[in-house]
Structure formats: C-alpha cells, structure tokens
Write a protein that holds these residues in place. Structure first.
Motif: not given
Lengths: 127, 204
Positions: A43-44, A50, B44, B47-48, B160-161, B163-164, B166
């Motif tokens: 996620r990070q 992102t 996403a 979230y970041a 969001y779940w 995140g990076d 997505w």
C-alpha cells in the motif's frame, strides 16, 4: 416466417452473450486468483501506481525532508524545476529504471517511518 | 494502463477535484469518461496523503448525485422539446415512454438505486427514462443519492485499500463491470425472445 427469423436471431444473440459472459467470468476468476491482497508495504510503495504521479516537491512537504536529500537518495543531480516533475518523468529524464526509483523511494519512506517511531518512543519515555 | 487513462490521471493531478467532478457529471449524463477508474485512483491518492479521504468521499458523492440530477433535468426538458419538434419520432417513442413510466412507477426506486453501482452501465439510460417519463424528481434524487453513496464508497474504498498498488485492481473492476453489462444485455434479449415466443403462440 418473419417471427421465426426474429426468434432465431435473438437465440443466436443469447448464445453469443452467454459465451462472452462465461469467457469474461473465467478471465476474472484467474485475475482474482492471482491478485496479491494489499499489505502495509504494497500500500505504501507497491507498483508505484500513486508515487509515479507525485513530485519531489510534494514528497518533500509530506515527509518533511529537503528536496536536495530526496534527489540525493534518488541518485539524481537535478536541473532547475525538476522538483515539479512527476517521479515517472524523472525516471524518463534521467534514464532510471522503475525498480531503482522504487527502491530509492522506499529508503526515503522507511527513514521517515523510523524517525517517526523514534519520536514516538522518545515521547513515551519523557512521559 | 492505456494512454487515455494516463492522460486522465495527469489532468486529475493538475486540476484535482474540479476535473474529477466534470468527469463524473459527464459519465452520469451518459458519456463514458472512465470516472470509475479515476475515483479508484483518487482513493489511492488519498491513502498517499494527497487528499483527506472523508472530504473526498463527500465531494465525489455530491458530484455523482449532482450528475444524476443534471441528467434527469436535461432529459426532462430537452427530451420533450426534441420530441415536440419531430412528430414521427414522437409517435414512435411515446408508447415506449408510457411503458417506462409504468415500469418506473412499479420498480423505480430499486431500479434507480441498483443502476448506480451494481448495473452502473445502465445508469445513464435509467436517468434518461426517468427524465423523459417525468418520474418523481424527489424520489429519483433520493434513491440516486443512496445508490451513489454505495458506488463512491466501493470505488474510493478499493483505491484506498490497495494504495500504491491500485492499478492491479483496475482490470478486475473493468472486467466485472463489463460482465454486469453483458448480463443486463442478456436479460433484455431474453425479455424480447419470450415476448416473441408468446406473440407467436397467441397468433397460432
């Protein structure tokens, strides 16, 4: 006769649609089977989905690290205005691989997490 | 990711929620713009740390709801004006509008609600049918808002779940949406087939 043709055409459409639905469902089944459920790391900094759209300036503001330090960690000697370029554009400009950028970004984020946890531990000790 | 998707995200990064709002409203009107993918991406980015997720949820929800209402109003006014000018078209469409009216009076609430997120591709058609058949705006607005809350939470939450990562969920979400559309098409064809067979039997 006309009605028969109509029923035949509709039946063909039904068979085709059912075929497409089965095909798509199989594709989705394998996609879902192969997907990695997100964890804290992915996620990070996962596929950089992102982060490739974030500028050095934003990273600097978010993690409270100077732009120079970020460029140093990314192993880039920046030109003027590079801080406003997305990570994906920096990648192209300086011929970096996505993997290199990901590893270097990870270093920045991990160091930030370490600093934050150090502050938390210090704060708890002071209490 | 396609070039078009990259372009959408680039504009979204430059103009943030304003660009997203235009894309959502256009999608509600019936122009396919890739709003679902963009909402997923925005989750996403939240979230970041680029956006506040609660504020973003409220904004996306509001614009989706606004888009549905704009679509309703456009079809309500423009639909009738167009029909008023073209008498041949009016003669052809009017019985269908009456059918839509009867259907919406019977199943309108659940149709409006479900076509916001389960059968999203049918949403613009329902907006058009509701507008032209003069379905009650208040009921439409209420159930569209409720359905859009689910749509927003689903896509924003997924972004969001993941995140990076997505982008890894985009093909699944897109393909799943396509399956639901094909199922809707299948239901429509089945309806016409059963109708044809019944007509055939009654005539013979």
């Amino acid at each position: 006769m006309k009605k028969n043709i109509r029923v035949t055409i509709l039946s063909i459409f039904i068979v085709l649609t059912v075929f497409i639905i089965i095909k798509q469902s199989t594709i989705i089944y394998f996609q879902v089977k192969n997907i990695n459920l997100p964890n804290k790391e992915s996620r990070q900094v996962g596929d950089m989905s992102t982060h490739k759209w974030i500028t050095v300036k934003k990273i600097s503001q978010r993690y409270n690290i100077s732009e120079d330090t970020i460029f140093k960690t990314l192993e880039i000697t920046p030109d003027v205005g590079d801080e406003k370029l997305y990570i994906k554009d920096l990648e192209k400009k300086y011929n970096k691989t996505p993997e290199e950028m990901k590893n270097n970004l990870n270093k920045i984020i991990e160091s930030n997490i370490n600093i934050e946890s150090d502050i938390n531990i210090k704060g708890k000790k002071d209490e | 990711m396609s070039e078009f998707s990259n372009l959408l995200i680039e504009y979204f990064r430059n103009y943030n929620i304003w660009f997203l709002s235009v894309i959502i409203i256009l999608q509600c009107i019936g122009i396919p713009t890739g709003a679902s993918m963009l909402v997923l991406a925005s989750g996403a980015f939240a979230y970041a740390g680029e956006f506040n997720v609660t504020v973003l949820l409220l904004e996306v929800w509001f614009f989706a709801w606004l888009g549905d209402n704009i679509a309703y109003i456009i079809w309500n006014y423009v639909g009738y004006k167009i029909l008023g000018r073209h008498y041949k078209l009016k003669g052809y469409v009017e019985p269908k509008i009456l059918t839509a009216e009867v259907y919406l009076n019977k199943y309108g609430r659940r149709t409006v609600f479900l076509t916001r997120f389960v059968m999203g591709a049918m949403g613009p058609f329902v907006n058009a049918a509701a507008g032209i058949s003069k379905y009650k705006l208040l009921t439409f607005s209420l159930f569209a808002g409720l359905g859009e809350l689910f749509w927003t939470s689903l896509y924003l939450g997924l972004g969001y779940w993941f995140g990076d990562s997505w982008e890894s969920i985009v093909p699944i979400v897109t393909d799943f949406g396509q399956i639901l559309t094909y199922i809707a098409i299948l239901i429509i064809i089945l309806y016409f087939l059963i109708k044809s067979i019944k007509n055939k039997k009654s005539k013979s």
